[in-house]
Motif scaffolding. Structure first.
Motif, PDB file in Angstrom:
ATOM      1  N   THR A  59      10.422  -5.290  30.792  1.00  0.00           N
ATOM      2  CA  THR A  59      10.173  -4.371  31.910  1.00  0.00           C
ATOM      3  C   THR A  59      11.376  -4.283  32.846  1.00  0.00           C
ATOM      4  OG1 THR A  59       9.116  -6.170  33.156  1.00  0.00           O
ATOM      5  CG2 THR A  59       7.676  -4.733  31.858  1.00  0.00           C
ATOM      6  N   HIS A  60      12.244  -5.355  32.856  1.00  0.00           N
ATOM      7  CA  HIS A  60      13.406  -5.327  33.749  1.00  0.00           C
ATOM      8  C   HIS A  60      14.513  -4.412  33.213  1.00  0.00           C
ATOM      9  CE1 HIS A  60      11.801  -8.550  36.227  1.00  0.00           C
ATOM     10  NE2 HIS A  60      11.556  -9.274  35.124  1.00  0.00           N
ATOM     11  N   PHE A  61      14.398  -4.011  31.941  1.00  0.00           N
ATOM     12  CA  PHE A  61      15.446  -3.197  31.333  1.00  0.00           C
ATOM     13  C   PHE A  61      15.004  -1.742  31.126  1.00  0.00           C
ATOM     14  CE2 PHE A  61      16.287  -7.562  30.077  1.00  0.00           C
ATOM     15  CZ  PHE A  61      17.646  -7.705  30.338  1.00  0.00           C
ATOM     16  N   ASP A  62      13.942  -1.339  31.844  1.00  0.00           N
ATOM     17  CA  ASP A  62      13.484   0.047  31.704  1.00  0.00           C
ATOM     18  C   ASP A  62      14.527   1.034  32.224  1.00  0.00           C
ATOM     19  OD1 ASP A  62      11.147  -0.823  30.580  1.00  0.00           O
ATOM     20  OD2 ASP A  62      10.003  -0.772  32.455  1.00  0.00           O
ATOM     21  N   SER A  63      15.291   0.625  33.236  1.00  0.00           N
ATOM     22  CA  SER A  63      16.290   1.542  33.801  1.00  0.00           C
ATOM     23  C   SER A  63      17.583   1.588  32.981  1.00  0.00           C
ATOM     24  CB  SER A  63      16.610   1.127  35.236  1.00  0.00           C
ATOM     25  OG  SER A  63      17.094  -0.201  35.282  1.00  0.00           O
ATOM     26  N   PHE A  64      17.687   0.703  31.915  1.00  0.00           N
ATOM     27  CA  PHE A  64      18.887   0.670  31.077  1.00  0.00           C
ATOM     28  C   PHE A  64      18.621   1.281  29.698  1.00  0.00           C
ATOM     29  CE2 PHE A  64      19.056  -2.955  33.986  1.00  0.00           C
ATOM     30  CZ  PHE A  64      20.280  -2.766  34.603  1.00  0.00           C
ATOM     31  N   HIS A  65      17.727   2.260  29.629  1.00  0.00           N
ATOM     32  CA  HIS A  65      17.335   2.786  28.324  1.00  0.00           C
ATOM     33  C   HIS A  65      18.451   3.607  27.660  1.00  0.00           C
ATOM     34  CE1 HIS A  65      16.498   5.874  31.369  1.00  0.00           C
ATOM     35  NE2 HIS A  65      16.777   6.765  30.410  1.00  0.00           N
ATOM     36  N   THR A  66      19.509   3.940  28.377  1.00  0.00           N
ATOM     37  CA  THR A  66      20.618   4.700  27.777  1.00  0.00           C
ATOM     38  C   THR A  66      21.681   3.800  27.145  1.00  0.00           C
ATOM     39  OG1 THR A  66      21.718   4.768  29.934  1.00  0.00           O
ATOM     40  CG2 THR A  66      20.275   6.619  29.379  1.00  0.00           C
ATOM     41  N   ILE A  67      21.578   2.505  27.373  1.00  0.00           N
ATOM     42  CA  ILE A  67      22.558   1.562  26.823  1.00  0.00           C
ATOM     43  C   ILE A  67      22.185   1.272  25.369  1.00  0.00           C
ATOM     44  CG2 ILE A  67      23.573  -0.728  27.061  1.00  0.00           C
ATOM     45  CD1 ILE A  67      22.985  -0.562  30.048  1.00  0.00           C
ATOM     46  N   PRO A  68      23.112   1.400  24.437  1.00  0.00           N
ATOM     47  CA  PRO A  68      22.775   1.217  23.007  1.00  0.00           C
ATOM     48  C   PRO A  68      22.201  -0.158  22.701  1.00  0.00           C
ATOM     49  CG  PRO A  68      24.895   2.300  23.235  1.00  0.00           C
ATOM     50  CD  PRO A  68      24.504   1.869  24.612  1.00  0.00           C
ATOM     51  N   LYS A  69      22.768  -1.213  23.268  1.00  0.00           N
ATOM     52  CA  LYS A  69      22.282  -2.558  22.993  1.00  0.00           C
ATOM     53  C   LYS A  69      20.830  -2.724  23.420  1.00  0.00           C
ATOM     54  CE  LYS A  69      22.744  -6.853  21.693  1.00  0.00           C
ATOM     55  NZ  LYS A  69      22.875  -7.196  20.274  1.00  0.00           N
ATOM     56  N   ILE A  70      20.491  -2.164  24.554  1.00  0.00           N
ATOM     57  CA  ILE A  70      19.102  -2.266  25.048  1.00  0.00           C
ATOM     58  C   ILE A  70      18.177  -1.450  24.146  1.00  0.00           C
ATOM     59  CG2 ILE A  70      17.589  -1.849  27.015  1.00  0.00           C
ATOM     60  CD1 ILE A  70      19.585  -4.120  27.406  1.00  0.00           C
ATOM     61  N   CYS A  71      18.610  -0.278  23.741  1.00  0.00           N
ATOM     62  CA  CYS A  71      17.771   0.534  22.848  1.00  0.00           C
ATOM     63  C   CYS A  71      17.531  -0.193  21.524  1.00  0.00           C
ATOM     64  CB  CYS A  71      18.446   1.880  22.586  1.00  0.00           C
ATOM     65  SG  CYS A  71      18.539   2.935  24.048  1.00  0.00           S
ATOM     66  N   GLU A  72      18.576  -0.865  21.009  1.00  0.00           N
ATOM     67  CA  GLU A  72      18.414  -1.616  19.769  1.00  0.00           C
ATOM     68  C   GLU A  72      17.428  -2.757  19.949  1.00  0.00           C
ATOM     69  OE1 GLU A  72      21.171  -4.317  16.734  1.00  0.00           O
ATOM     70  OE2 GLU A  72      22.105  -3.178  18.379  1.00  0.00           O
ATOM     71  N   MET A  73      17.497  -3.416  21.099  1.00  0.00           N
ATOM     72  CA  MET A  73      16.581  -4.535  21.362  1.00  0.00           C
ATOM     73  C   MET A  73      15.138  -4.033  21.478  1.00  0.00           C
ATOM     74  SD  MET A  73      16.448  -7.754  21.626  1.00  0.00           S
ATOM     75  CE  MET A  73      18.234  -8.023  21.718  1.00  0.00           C
ATOM     76  N   ARG A  74      14.928  -2.918  22.141  1.00  0.00           N
ATOM     77  CA  ARG A  74      13.562  -2.396  22.282  1.00  0.00           C
ATOM     78  C   ARG A  74      13.006  -1.945  20.934  1.00  0.00           C
ATOM     79  NH1 ARG A  74      12.306  -1.198  27.691  1.00  0.00           N
ATOM     80  NH2 ARG A  74      10.656   0.204  26.973  1.00  0.00           N
ATOM     81  N   GLY A  75      13.868  -1.390  20.067  1.00  0.00           N
ATOM     82  CA  GLY A  75      13.406  -1.029  18.734  1.00  0.00           C
ATOM     83  C   GLY A  75      12.993  -2.247  17.924  1.00  0.00           C
TER      84      GLY A  75
END
Length: 871
Positions: A199-215
């Motif tokens: 939930t702390h990374f909802d505002s970083f959804h455009t960062i590729p590393k974060i998107c990979e982690m959420r996937g």
């Protein structure tokens, strides 16, 4: 103007001697001054008398100089007044000067105030400028400090995000390992931590590393979901008695993982579990075959109860918040309702719909269904409030004991609502719906469209019962019973109450409303049967005393029914559901029974009239022209008295006082016009015959006045009834007085005493008086001539003549003459002469009737009132 006393004082002072005049001058001057001072102090307390706006100068001078001796002080008084005038002028001048200087001073004060305000504004602007300079100085000093503060804040946020990212990567790796090994308990805790960190990374959804982690997290959740569903597939085959806790414990841990996953995962899982459980139910009980009979409906409920009891330990694996048994009951009710609807559709077609056994089977199945719904409601109905408390606790920010899962579930629901536009997903909220569901009507509502046959059966039963009650009714009431009501009415309402209570236990919707309409039809039919039983007097049949009692009992029975139908309607309206309860109205049935009462009382009046017809015929057949002297009342009057004394108490002893008074009034309205017509049907009257008939009419009037008290029900006669008798019988008495009046002024007498009678009655009066044809022709011509101008004011007559004062009461030996009001009559000279001759005739009239007759009537035999509307 000089006062008179001043002039006289000068003349008097001129006649006095010189030495005495000087002495009086000194003494009078002192007296005038003291009198003025005393007068000034006495006027309005201590106020100056010249301040009084109502000061009278003449009176003021006369008070200061009350006598001629005191006029010597006039000159000092005038000097004093002049002095006062000068002082007043000086005071006015000072006031004007002071006012002028005050206005100048006020203008100066206003200018000073404006100057002070301008000075104040300039000082405020100076202070504001200095404050802005200070703020610029502070900002210049702290500019470097702010840069360092922003740098520190950004570094702290970066360090925190990197630490959380490291924690998230580690947690995801551990979660992936636990999910692959199906260690659900540890996976549940780790998944909860991953969800919180993500939930702390909802505002970083455009960062590729974060998107990979959420996937990667979503992939792990799908893997967990697949594993959970596979593990729960064998739940339907678990036997709690033989399977050990080692098999069921992982499933309990798996429920923890389901709670952490999205809410729709839990709903999908519960849906699959319930569908598999109900698959066996569908195989055992279908809509065809032997098990599809309505009398086997109870077996469905018994099978489901056994299933719940046998797997009670299995359902305990799930958390209480999932409400698994309640979800199963909802599925069972839904499927059972569909089965029963199809069975009812198949069984209520064709000739089977009219079969009595089929109706009994439907009622039995409905009864068992209601019992089953009641059991479910008692077991699960109280969980709705607990569910609402849980939801309220989720919204409480101060709830210290809230678990992380409940908090996460709360915010997950909020997030899910935002994503779906506030709408729930297809399976979302299934548990919440189960918590709020009511089992009342969940199955039994399918019976509602098929209960028309039951209503028809009850209607046929009611009509059969009604025919039996009417056939077995004795139409009499035992003397020792308090309520004099026919026994069939309470028995009918008792059966209505039983059927209504039985139906209200089965359904409270359309079927009960249809049964209410059956009640209306039955009650209207009952009213019609009572009306048909009321005997009507005809030429060939005269009702007996037993028939009279029967009619009275019907009146009481109809009143009992009229008072009972409205509470019955109110009771049904309270039980019925909306919108059927809004259509309950028993006013038509009340009117129906009121019609029975009215018809019965009318028949009683007809019976009474029929019993008095012979006596009225005797009145017509009597030879009134041969009577030479007035005696006691005639024989037909005594017979009428005997009939009333026998008939009226019989009615008064049965019906209540209200309807008894109504009967008396209707009887008066029926019999008195017949008396009037009977008088018109008589032959010629002699003077004594007319007086004898007038005596009889007074006696009949007294009989009618005493009629309400004959039965002992009423101790006093109602005033309205007395007025009615006096008004109606007064017409007959007025007719007899017209017959007794002299020929001179007969037209005026007839118009005064019988203003509303038709012209044909005037011709009949001429025949009753036995006048010759020539006399009748003259009077008829006079009547025709005056009939067109009787109510018009003659030309030239003043309006005061139309409102003449009433004449005083005239006492005569044989009559009491009330005041004659001729306000509405036009008095011509001819009419006045006619009235005079009539009064002379009445003065010369001999006494008629005995003293007992006069006392019984309460007045003299002749009561003559001339005026509009008088009798």
């Amino acid at each position: 103007k000089r006062p008179l006393c001043v002039t006289r004082a000068h003349r008097h002072s001129a006649a006095q001697p010189p030495f005495r005049n000087s002495f009086n001058t000194a003494s009078s001057s002192m007296a005038a001054i003291s009198a003025a001072v005393d007068l000034k102090s006495s006027m309005n307390g201590t106020a100056d008398p010249f301040d009084d706006p109502e000061l009278d100068p003449v009176d003021f001078v006369n008070r200061i100089f009350p006598s001629e001796q005191q006029l010597s002080g006039l000159e000092p008084m005038l000097q004093n007044l002049r002095l006062r005038i000068r002082r007043v002028d000086g005071d006015i001048l000072d006031a004007v000067r002071q006012q002028s200087s005050s206005g100048h001073r006020a203008k100066q004060d206003l200018d000073h105030a404006k100057t002070a305000i301008q000075d104040l504004f300039s000082r405020i602007r100076d202070i504001q400028a200095k404050a802005e300079q200070s703020e610029l100085m502070v900002q210049e000093i702290c500019r470097d400090i702010k840069k360092l503060d922003y740098a520190k804040r950004n570094l702290t946020a970066t360090i925190t995000v990197l630490r959380r990212l490291a924690m998230l990567v580690s947690a995801v790796d551990q979660l992936e390992s636990m999910a692959s090994k199906r260690r659900y308990k540890e996976a549940a805790n780790m998944l909860e931590a991953v969800n919180q960190l993500s939930t702390h990374f909802d505002s970083f959804h455009t960062i590729p590393k974060i998107c990979e982690m959420r996937g990667k997290i979503d992939t792990i959740k799908l893997m967990l979901r697949s594993s959970l569903f596979k593990d729960f597939e064998g739940l339907a085959h678990i036997d709690p008695e033989r399977d050990s806790s080692a098999i069921t414990a992982p499933l309990a841990d798996a429920c923890l993982v389901v709670d952490v996953l999205e809410p729709h995962v839990r709903d999908e899982l519960l849906g699959e579990i319930c569908n598999k459980e109900m698959t066996a139910y569908g195989q055992v009980f279908s809509t065809t075959g032997e098990v599809a009979r309505l009398d086997r409906t109870e077996r469905r409920y018994a099978w489901f109860k056994r299933q719940l009891r046998s797997k009670e330990e299995v359902w305990q694996l799930f958390p209480n918040s999932w409400r698994v048994p309640q979800m199963l009951c909802m599925y069972f009710c839904k499927i059972t309702r569909a089965h029963l609807s199809q069975i009812l559709d198949d069984n209520t077609t064709g000739a089977a719909a009219a079969a009595g056994g089929n109706i009994q089977a439907i009622l039995l199945a409905l009864h068992k269904t209601l019992e089953f719904e009641q059991e479910l409601e008692e077991r699960f109905g109280g969980q709705d409030a607990h569910h609402q408390e849980e939801e309220a606790g989720d919204d409480d920010p101060e709830l210290s004991e809230a678990t992380a899962a409940s908090v996460r579930g709360k915010y997950e629901r909020l997030r899910q609502g935002d994503e779906t536009g506030g709408k729930s997903l297809p399976m979302a909220g299934a548990v919440a719906a189960a918590a709020r569901a009511s089992f009342k009507g969940s199955i039994s509502s399918c019976f509602e469209p098929h209960l028309k046959a039951y209503v028809d059966l009850e209607e046929r039963s009611f009509y059969e019962l009604l025919d039996e009650l009417v056939a077995n009714e004795t139409w009499t009431v035992e003397e020792n019973r308090d309520a004099k009501v026919l026994g069939m009415a309470p028995e009918l309402f008792l059966n209505i109450k039983k059927v209504y209570k039985r139906c209200s236990q089965l359904t409270r919707r359309e079927t009960l409303f249809l049964l209410y309409q059956v009640f209306q039809k039955v009650l209207r039919t009952f009213a019609q049967k009572m009306v048909a039983k009321v005997p009507t007097p005809t030429a060939g049949m005269k009702p007996t005393d037993k028939d009279v009692c029967t009619i009275c009992f019907i009146v009481n029975t109809a009143e009992y029914c009229r008072e009972t139908v409205q509470p019955l309607g109110d009771s049904i309206a309270r039980v019925l559901d909306k919108p059927f309860s809004d259509n309950i109205d028993m006013s038509a049935e009340e009117d129906e029974f009121s019609g029975v009462i009215t018809r019965s009382l009318q028949v009683l009046v007809q019976i009474m009239d029929a019993r008095l017809e012979e006596q009225l015929a005797s009145l017509v057949k009597m030879s009134w022209s041969t009577i030479e002297a007035v005696g006691d009342q005639s024989q037909y009057v005594s017979t009428i008295s005997s009939i009333l004394n026998n008939f009226v108490p019989q009615i008064a002893g049965i019906i209540n006082s209200t309807y008894f008074c109504f009967f008396c009034e209707k009887f008066i309205a029926s019999i008195v016009p017949k008396v009037y017509q009977s008088i018109l049907k008589c032959r010629r009257f002699s003077e004594a015959g007319a007086q004898q008939l007038l005596l009889d009419s007074v006696a009949m009037k007294q009989l009618l006045l005493d009629m309400p008290t004959l039965g002992g029900v009423l101790t006093s006669v109602p005033q309205s009834y007395t007025k009615m008798v006096n008004r109606e019988m007064g017409k007959a008495e007025a007719l007899l007085r017209v017959i007794m009046s002299p020929v001179e002024g007969l037209c005026d007498t007839f118009r005064a005493l019988l203003p509303d009678s038709p012209p044909s009655d005037f011709k009949t009066v001429l025949d009753l008086k036995g006048l010759k044809k020539s006399e009748q022709s003259a009077l008829t011509e006079e009547w025709s001539r005056r009939s067109g101008v009787a109510t018009r004011q003659p030309a030239g007559m003043p309006k005061s003549a139309m409102n003449m004062p009433s004449m005083p009461t005239m006492s005569m030996p044989t009559m009491s003459m009330p005041s004659m009001s001729m306000s509405s009559m036009t008095m011509s000279s001819m009419r006045a002469d006619a009235l005079k001759s009539k009064l002379n005739f009445m003065r010369a009239a001999p006494d008629a009737g005995t003293a007992d007759d006069k006392a019984k009537s309460g007045s003299s035999i002749f009561n003559w009132s001339i005026g509009p509307g008088s009798t």
